[in-house]
Design an enzyme around this catalytic site. Structure first.
Site, PDB file in Angstrom:
ATOM      1  N   ASP A 158       6.186  75.796  13.681  1.00 47.39           N
ATOM      2  CA  ASP A 158       5.304  75.984  12.528  1.00 47.39           C
ATOM      3  C   ASP A 158       5.765  77.190  11.713  1.00 47.39           C
ATOM      4  OD1 ASP A 158       3.789  73.925  13.535  1.00 47.39           O
ATOM      5  OD2 ASP A 158       2.329  75.255  14.510  1.00 47.39           O
TER       6      ASP A 158
HETATM    7  N1  URA Z   1       3.162  74.198  19.129  1.00 47.19           N
HETATM    8  C1  URA Z   1       2.534  74.652  18.025  1.00 47.19           C
HETATM    9  O1  URA Z   1       1.326  74.554  17.899  1.00 47.19           O
HETATM   10  N2  URA Z   1       3.301  75.183  17.056  1.00 47.19           N
HETATM   11  C2  URA Z   1       4.624  75.343  17.140  1.00 47.19           C
HETATM   12  O2  URA Z   1       5.257  75.871  16.224  1.00 47.19           O
HETATM   13  C3  URA Z   1       5.263  74.878  18.314  1.00 47.19           C
HETATM   14  C4  URA Z   1       4.504  74.308  19.296  1.00 47.19           C
END
Ligand code: URA
Length: 243
Positions: free
Chosen positions: A103
């Site tokens: 993310d």
């Molecule tokens: N899980 C999440 O919620 N975000 C990420 O970036 C990776 C795994």
């Protein structure tokens, strides 16, 4: 391989630009000046020197990045800065792409490569490559959460996750944890904690299969994988994270 192709593959310009470059007489192959772009050379075996610097040719590039927050895991975007924007020209010419996504606000280990086959292998749901995250959680993480994650939890869309291995490093009003999962559903770690009524306030990936985040890398920095890391990655066999 044609010399002009070797040079343009490495980002020294279009074939036309490379032709001009060669005309200047700055290129030698095994010590002999070569001005003809159509001439052949073996980029892996011959010593090719351009303007005093030896050229290191390769087809694939493998980069280990410590992804900073605020950039997206994509190759290009109209509005947002991407992880590829953080690469030097020298590396960007190989057109690497991120293997999987983190993310925008997640930090940590991100592999970038132009090796589609390896990327496919690592992302294949059949492979179950474990990914470990360090997270700070708002709320007290308990043994009950460890058991729930071990069983698999139901996400907001009804999906039941595969078992996750949760380790509590510090528990209190705010908790520090490590979570290992073998899937990569959208916002998976955040949604797993939501399913037990808790919120992730900081998320960092610390490993992926045999690869570990390199503590020497500042946020936004990256380096090439070592030969050993690449071997380990290519020969990686999954062992059960819950055993
Ligand atoms: N899980 C999440 O919620 N975000 C990420 O970036 C990776 C795994």
């Amino acid at each position: 391989m044609r010399i002009d192709k070797i040079l343009s593959n490495l980002g020294y310009g279009s074939r036309k630009e490379v032709k001009k470059l060669l005309k200047s007489g700055g290129l030698t192959v095994n010590g002999q000046v070569e001005k003809d772009g159509k001439a052949q050379a073996d980029p892996y075996a011959d010593t090719i020197i351009l303007n005093g610097e030896e050229i290191h040719y390769r087809e694939f590039i493998y980069l280990l990045m410590n992804k900073p927050p605020g950039v997206i895991s994509a190759t290009e975007d109209k509005r947002e800065e991407t992880v590829v924007d953080l690469l030097s020209m020298e590396d960007a010419v190989f057109e690497p792409f991120p293997v999987g996504r983190l993310d925008k606000d997640t930090e940590g280990l991100l592999l970038l490569t132009n090796d589609g086959q390896l990327s496919h292998q690592l992302l294949s749901p059949k492979k179950h490559v474990p990914k470990t995250y360090f997270a700070v959680i708002e709320g007290e993480v308990t043994e009950k959460d460890i058991d729930a994650f071990k069983q698999g939890v139901t996400l907001d869309d009804g999906y039941v996750t595969k078992p996750g291995h949760l380790k509590i490093l510090k528990s209190g009003i705010s908790s520090d944890i490590e979570l290992t999962i073998t899937e990569g559903k959208f916002h998976q770690v955040k949604r797993m904690f939501e399913s037990v009524g808790k919120r992730v306030v900081y998320l960092q990936r610390i490993s992926m299969g045999p690869l570990k985040l390199d503590e020497e890398l500042e946020l936004g920095e990256y380096r090439e994988l070592t030969e050993e890391e690449l071997d380990q990655l290519k020969n990686y066999q999954v062992t059960d994270v819950n055993s």
